[in-house]
Scaffold this motif. Structure first.
Motif, PDB file in Angstrom:
ATOM      1  N   HIS A  62       0.993  -1.208   0.075  1.00 50.46           N
ATOM      2  CA  HIS A  62       0.031  -0.019   0.207  1.00 50.46           C
ATOM      3  C   HIS A  62       0.854   1.286  -0.097  1.00 50.46           C
ATOM      4  CE1 HIS A  62      -3.090   2.700   0.414  1.00 50.46           C
ATOM      5  NE2 HIS A  62      -3.192   2.776   1.784  1.00 50.46           N
ATOM      6  N   VAL A 507       2.300  -7.459  13.424  1.00 48.80           N
ATOM      7  CA  VAL A 507       3.148  -6.827  12.421  1.00 48.80           C
ATOM      8  C   VAL A 507       4.738  -7.119  12.631  1.00 48.80           C
ATOM      9  CG1 VAL A 507       3.938  -4.529  11.601  1.00 48.80           C
ATOM     10  CG2 VAL A 507       1.500  -4.808  12.540  1.00 48.80           C
ATOM     11  N   HIS A 614      -6.351   2.998   3.774  1.00 47.14           N
ATOM     12  CA  HIS A 614      -6.530   1.474   3.714  1.00 47.14           C
ATOM     13  C   HIS A 614      -8.039   1.171   3.451  1.00 47.14           C
ATOM     14  CE1 HIS A 614      -8.720   1.269   7.607  1.00 47.14           C
ATOM     15  NE2 HIS A 614      -7.797   2.362   7.981  1.00 47.14           N
ATOM     16  N   SER A 625      -6.820  -5.234  -1.411  1.00 42.44           N
ATOM     17  CA  SER A 625      -6.902  -6.574  -0.585  1.00 42.44           C
ATOM     18  C   SER A 625      -7.828  -7.292  -0.159  1.00 42.44           C
ATOM     19  CB  SER A 625      -5.942  -6.277   0.601  1.00 42.44           C
ATOM     20  OG  SER A 625      -5.793  -7.206   1.675  1.00 42.44           O
ATOM     21  N   ALA A 630      -2.947  -4.414   4.082  1.00 41.90           N
ATOM     22  CA  ALA A 630      -1.738  -4.588   3.258  1.00 41.90           C
ATOM     23  C   ALA A 630      -0.613  -5.505   3.759  1.00 41.90           C
ATOM     24  CB  ALA A 630      -1.035  -3.490   3.190  1.00 41.90           C
ATOM     25  N   ASP A 631       0.013  -6.203   2.717  1.00 40.68           N
ATOM     26  CA  ASP A 631       1.155  -6.918   3.220  1.00 40.68           C
ATOM     27  C   ASP A 631       2.397  -6.275   3.651  1.00 40.68           C
ATOM     28  OD1 ASP A 631       0.495  -9.932   2.320  1.00 40.68           O
ATOM     29  OD2 ASP A 631      -0.048  -8.670   0.809  1.00 40.68           O
ATOM     30  N   TYR A 633       3.647  -1.922   4.337  1.00 38.95           N
ATOM     31  CA  TYR A 633       3.667  -0.333   4.197  1.00 38.95           C
ATOM     32  C   TYR A 633       5.361  -0.054   4.109  1.00 38.95           C
ATOM     33  CZ  TYR A 633      -1.111   1.219   5.554  1.00 38.95           C
ATOM     34  OH  TYR A 633      -2.663   1.137   5.354  1.00 38.95           O
ATOM     35  N   TYR A 660      -1.737  -3.121   8.131  1.00 35.38           N
ATOM     36  CA  TYR A 660      -0.450  -3.668   7.472  1.00 35.38           C
ATOM     37  C   TYR A 660       0.050  -4.853   8.652  1.00 35.38           C
ATOM     38  CZ  TYR A 660       1.158   0.148  10.766  1.00 35.38           C
ATOM     39  OH  TYR A 660       1.220   0.881  11.798  1.00 35.38           O
ATOM     40  N   ARG A 661       0.544  -5.885   7.887  1.00 38.92           N
ATOM     41  CA  ARG A 661       1.356  -6.939   8.401  1.00 38.92           C
ATOM     42  C   ARG A 661       2.700  -6.859   8.378  1.00 38.92           C
ATOM     43  NH1 ARG A 661      -2.376  -9.266   4.525  1.00 38.92           N
ATOM     44  NH2 ARG A 661      -4.042 -10.313   5.798  1.00 38.92           N
ATOM     45  N   VAL A 663       5.983  -3.499   8.152  1.00 38.24           N
ATOM     46  CA  VAL A 663       6.425  -1.955   7.861  1.00 38.24           C
ATOM     47  C   VAL A 663       7.824  -2.148   7.775  1.00 38.24           C
ATOM     48  CG1 VAL A 663       6.659   0.189   9.272  1.00 38.24           C
ATOM     49  CG2 VAL A 663       4.701  -1.123   9.548  1.00 38.24           C
TER      50      VAL A 663
END
Length: 1001
Positions: A62, A507, A614, A625, A630-631, A633, A660-661, A663
């Protein structure tokens, strides 16, 4: 090694299989890259990939939106190239990697540009109808989006450029409003009054992410607060007696004497914001700090603090305070205990000003506080709850009065006695007269002790560059410790709990220090200030009841029908609908009496906009997604307090978890000396400059070579080094392309049929494939590049190609050795070109089209080929490593022999190689080892090497004697062999004679 010259008797050059390719050594990237960009546009590569990848596991990066307000700088290039390398590598490793670029279009950066244009015309934005101003902001953003899109595409960035997301799109504005309404409905939205970072120049509150720190010189002052009275506070008098602080037969008399003593004294504070003194409502002390009552015994005539004056100070800071006050003699009268401090009440330093009309005639409590230290100042901290967070927290705890003396332009309210209308900061960002006015009055009242100048880091607006103030205003907040009434409690009940759980459990962080930084920020942050006093943005779509207080249950109108009408209007007309005449009645309709409500016209913090992306990108788009998460950022390290932070808070308030997953954080770009780039220093490097001089691929290669998790340096010398590495790689590709035949042989399923050298290269390909894929999966592009580059330069160009040139050039077309080499070259090509396509986007396309021409052909439409695990052979690799070590020793000996004119070319030699037992078991085939060493022959022996034999320090088991080879020089391959001249073709060796026969010569 073969030569490309002629012998006197016969020209054999035409019979050699020399490399032939149209892949030039000089890349000409600045000129040729736009041609490939046009080609990709014709091919519609991005959408073709979406079609061919349908059904694959999605991968979503993303995009954090840049502001649409100017040309790209080198930080933009770093950011977008990193994102592109992630998307391309994930796609080529088998995912459906989607990338929707986006832009931040609202907020101060763009509105400020329009204001600058107004000021240039002598016009104020306040004179312009709000809808006209908003239209100009929209038009400004649209123009820069088109410019930046072209600049990003020129860097080779792939993505859905035809349908990016824009925070000013009508659907985006509708969703942002709907996301805000979730806070309205779930009970976390409230209106409060507290000090916030305020820009007097821009007349708005700012988020921490909109603040930058610069050196500033401020007036530091020491001010005496008179002790008004000494009274029993929570039994302090009894404690004084019981602890022996008060002694004598009559404690009451002793207390009376102490009170009289204190009433002749003052408590001294120190501050660098004199303008906040009129807003003072308390003085704080440190419970664990040692204090004393001091008397001045000697001071210059006319000094602010005269002989005989008594002041309370922290013991550790007394000397420094008296030095600042130009006091030349003093003595300590007594220790001051915490019980004494709790019994003291102060007066405001302006308490006795007659013309103030009693404005400052009130008790100033002396309060304990943990934030007070004895590192600097006096040990007593002036406390103005309306102008600092620590002060505000003390005020909340002790019920101190909030003041509203400072207006939005940074001036004191007109009716403030003594100082009305004085400016803290002028409209041009310079210091106003408020500080000096306060200092002069304090001096006139005999309250000044000392003054100085202090240079320190001070907050400024990153847009106007003007200094900021902490100012108490009515703002809208999202409560991060209030239970969220949405039932999404899996990861916590409050926004803070959900955010911390996401950070720790949901994350992954690259680098891992990013976790610590954001966790610390979330743990200690106050409630989120959502409102801004601007015009260009999404408004806070809510209504407040006239006459109600913020804590009244019916203060906010909470109605699902009203919310739905707002969102529907925004979807069709955009957020401008909020500002149209009659909007209040239109939206409230029959839900309530519109006359009983006021419409809120503050706009949302722009970080709420980008934090909400998002929802309208990941959740609402077909190319978003599947689960709205998101996978990854990826942004700069400053976004721990920016986009990473606001996205986390916003999503935790609306969907219960981080959006997100993973960062990924990159550092900043610096010049070659490690200094921050600035126009004033003349050390800026613009992406356009690099692209025009070197090409975008050189910029992309610089990114991949850098450790992006730290700050990166860039400059002319660094770029020259990058270009040199590029040329070395290009040379490798050129050799491969030139050596591959039209019909590349297929590798056998059973690779044991291949020579050891080819099997070793396949082993290295398998090793590199594993490493490259792992590196790309970990977003470690430096490692991915290094793995391929080291393979190409150390294993291929410097070894494999060097050894196999003879076979490729001179062997007969049917030679099994040559065909095996060609098959391995095909495997090398297929992998190197796809491994590096995410990094060197243009160059690998060029290399791909050299082998796969065609209107629909592109390396960016294929995946990295599978590399069989069966190619891995560590035993063979260990064997080859021994051979290469021995080869290095032979090569070193040959270099010395050439230097000493004992031989010319290495093919004139047939060295004697003395091997220890360790090496003798590995180096067993003289003919094969001669090929490795590029000599005409070699003699292997286990006899001890003579004293004068060449040895290498890192290979103690090998010694080399260089002797000349026996025989004549072959006119075709240039080897010196005994059989030259004894074959059908004159002047050649047996191998070349057979090749010439096969070629029909």
């Amino acid at each position: 090694m073969c030569a490309e010259t002629t012998t006197p008797e016969t020209d054999f050059k035409s019979t050699l299989n020399l490399p032939q390719t149209e892949f030039p050594m000089r890349a000409g990237l600045p000129k040729r890259e736009p041609e490939w960009l046009d080609r990709w546009t014709r091919l519609d590569v991005y959408h073709r990939l979406r079609s061919s990848a349908a059904g694959r596991e999605p991968f979503i990066l993303h995009d954090g939106p840049p502001y649409a307000n100017g040309h790209l700088h080198i930080g933009h290039a770093l950011n977008k190239i990193l994102k592109d390398m992630i998307v391309r590598s994930q796609q080529m490793m088998g995912r459906d990697a989607r990338y929707v670029p986006g832009w931040d279009c609202h907020g101060l950066p763009i509105e400020w540009k329009i204001e600058e244009a107004y000021r240039a015309k002598g016009k104020s934005k306040d004179e312009v109808p709000v809808l006209d101003l908003r239209r100009e902001c929209r038009s400004f953003a649209e123009g820069w989006i088109d410019i930046q899109r072209g600049e990003f595409k020129r860097l080779g960035i792939t993505g859905n450029w035809d349908a990016p997301y824009l925070t000013m799109d009508f659907h985006a504005e509708a969703v942002i409003a709907a996301e805000f309404q979730k806070f309205l409905m779930n009970g976390t939205l409230y209106q409060g009054s507290k000090p916030v970072m305020w820009s007097p120049v821009e007349k708005t509150a700012l988020a921490e992410a909109e603040v930058e720190y610069h050196e500033r010189t401020s007036p530091a002052i020491w001010v005496a607060f008179p002790i008004w009275y000494f009274a029993d506070a929570d039994g302090s008098f009894r404690e004084l007696v019981e602890t022996g602080a008060i002694t004598g037969e009559n404690p009451v008399d002793a207390l009376t004497d102490l009170a009289a003593e204190f009433q002749q004294a003052s408590v001294v504070i120190w501050t660098t914001t004199p303008w906040t003194i009129p807003q003072n409502r308390a003085v704080c002390y440190g419970p664990d700090i040692a204090y004393g009552l001091y008397e001045v015994t000697e001071a210059p005539e006319g000094n602010w603090i005269e002989t005989g004056r008594r002041v309370m100070l922290a013991d550790d800071l007394a000397e420094a305070t008296f030095a600042a006050a130009k006091v030349t003699g003093w003595k300590k009268v007594r220790d001051i205990t915490p019980a004494m401090l709790r019994s003291i009440s102060l007066g405001h330093p302006l308490c006795n000003v007659e013309e103030a009309g009693g404005e400052w005639h009130f008790d100033v409590p002396l309060l304990p506080a943990d934030h007070v230290t004895s590192d600097a100042g006096t040990g007593f901290v002036h406390t103005a709850p309306s102008h600092g967070d620590d002060d505000y927290q003390v005020g909340l705890k002790h019920g101190l009065q909030m003041t509203y003396n400072v207006m939005e332009d940074g001036s004191f309210r007109e009716d403030l006695p003594l100082f009305g209308g004085e400016l803290i900061v002028k409209p041009n960002g310079k210091e106003g007269g408020a500080n000096e006015a306060v200092i002069k009055r304090l001096a006139a009242e005999g309250r000044m002790v000392a003054r100085a100048k202090l240079t320190h880091s001070y907050p400024h607006s990153w847009r106007s560059k003007a200094p900021l103030i902490f100012r108490n205003t009515a703002q809208w907040f999202a409560a991060i410790d209030r239970p969220v009434g949405d039932g999404l409690d899996e990861f916590g009940r409050t926004i803070r709990e959900r955010a911390l759980t996401s950070i720790d459990e949901l994350v992954t962080w690259t680098p891992k220090t990013g976790r610590n930084r954001l966790h610390s920020m979330i743990s200690s942050r106050p409630d989120w200030v959502l409102s801004r006093q601007r015009a260009w943005g999404v408004p806070l779509t809510c209504f407040v009841k006239v006459g109600a207080k913020p804590d009244d249950p019916d203060f906010l109108l909470r109605d699902a029908g009203v919310n739905a009408r707002v969102v529907e209007a925004f979807e069709a007309e955009g957020a401008d609908a909020w500002y149209e005449e009659g909007a209040k009645a239109r939206f409230i309709a029959d839900a309530a009496n519109p006359d009983e409500y006021e419409q809120v016209f503050d706009i949302l913090d722009v970080w709420f906009d980008s934090g909400s992306t998002h929802s309208f990108v990941l959740r609402d788009r077909d190319d978003g997604s599947p689960d709205g998460i998101a996978d990854v950022y990826l942004e700069g390290t400053d976004q721990h307090r920016g986009w990473f932070h606001s996205s986390l808070l916003q999503a935790c308030g609306t969907k219960g978890r981080a959006p997100y997953r993973a960062v990924v954080t990159h550092g900043f770009t610096l010049d070659e000396k490690g200094m921050k780039m600035s126009k004033s220093l003349g050390n800026t490097i613009l992406p356009e400059q690099v692209v025009n001089q070197y090409g975008a691929d050189i910029l992309r290669l610089w990114v991949s070579q850098s450790d992006y998790t730290a700050d990166q340096r860039i400059g002319p010398e660094i770029l020259k080094g990058t270009a040199d590495a590029y040329r070395r790689l290009r040379n490798t590709l050129r050799f491969v392309l030139g050596s591959l035949p039209e019909d590349v042989p297929t590798l056998p399923e059973d690779i044991s049929e291949l020579p050891d050298l080819e099997r070793f290269v396949l082993h290295r390909l398998q090793e590199t494939d594993r490493d490259v894929r792992a590196a790309y999966a970990a977003y470690d592009f430096q490692r991915a590049w290094r793995s391929v580059f080291e393979l190409c330069t150390l294993d291929l160009s410097s070894f494999y190609f060097d050894v196999r040139k003879d076979a490729l050039y001179c062997d007969a077309p049917s030679s099994e050795r040559r065909r095996a080499c060609e098959a391995v070259l095909g495997a090398i090509y297929d992998r190197v070109v796809t491994w590096l396509a995410p990094i060197l986007t243009f160059t690998m396309e060029e290399a791909w089209l050299e082998r796969h021409p065609g209107e629909d052909s592109s390396v960016h439409l294929v995946d990295m080929p599978d590399t069989p695990e069966a190619w891995q052979d560590e035993t063979l690799a260990a064997h080859i490593r021994k051979l290469r070590a021995a080869r290095r020793t032979v090569t070193g000996a040959l270099e010395i022999a050439r230097r000493d004119k004992e031989i010319g070319a290495s093919l004139e030699a047939a060295p004697i190689v003395h091997l220890s037992e360790e090496y003798a078991s590995e180096v067993t085939d003289p003919e094969l080892f001669a090929d490795y060493c590029i000599t005409s022959d070699v003699r292997l022996t286990t006899d001890p090497a003579p004293q004068d034999a060449f040895r290498s320090e890192d290979v103690p088991g090998v010694g080399v004697e260089v002797v000349r080879a026996d025989g004549a020089k072959c006119g075709r391959c240039w080897k010196v062999l005994p059989d030259v001249g004894g074959h059908a073709h004159a002047g050649v060796c047996g191998r070349c004679d057979a090749a010439l026969t096969e070629l029909g010569v």
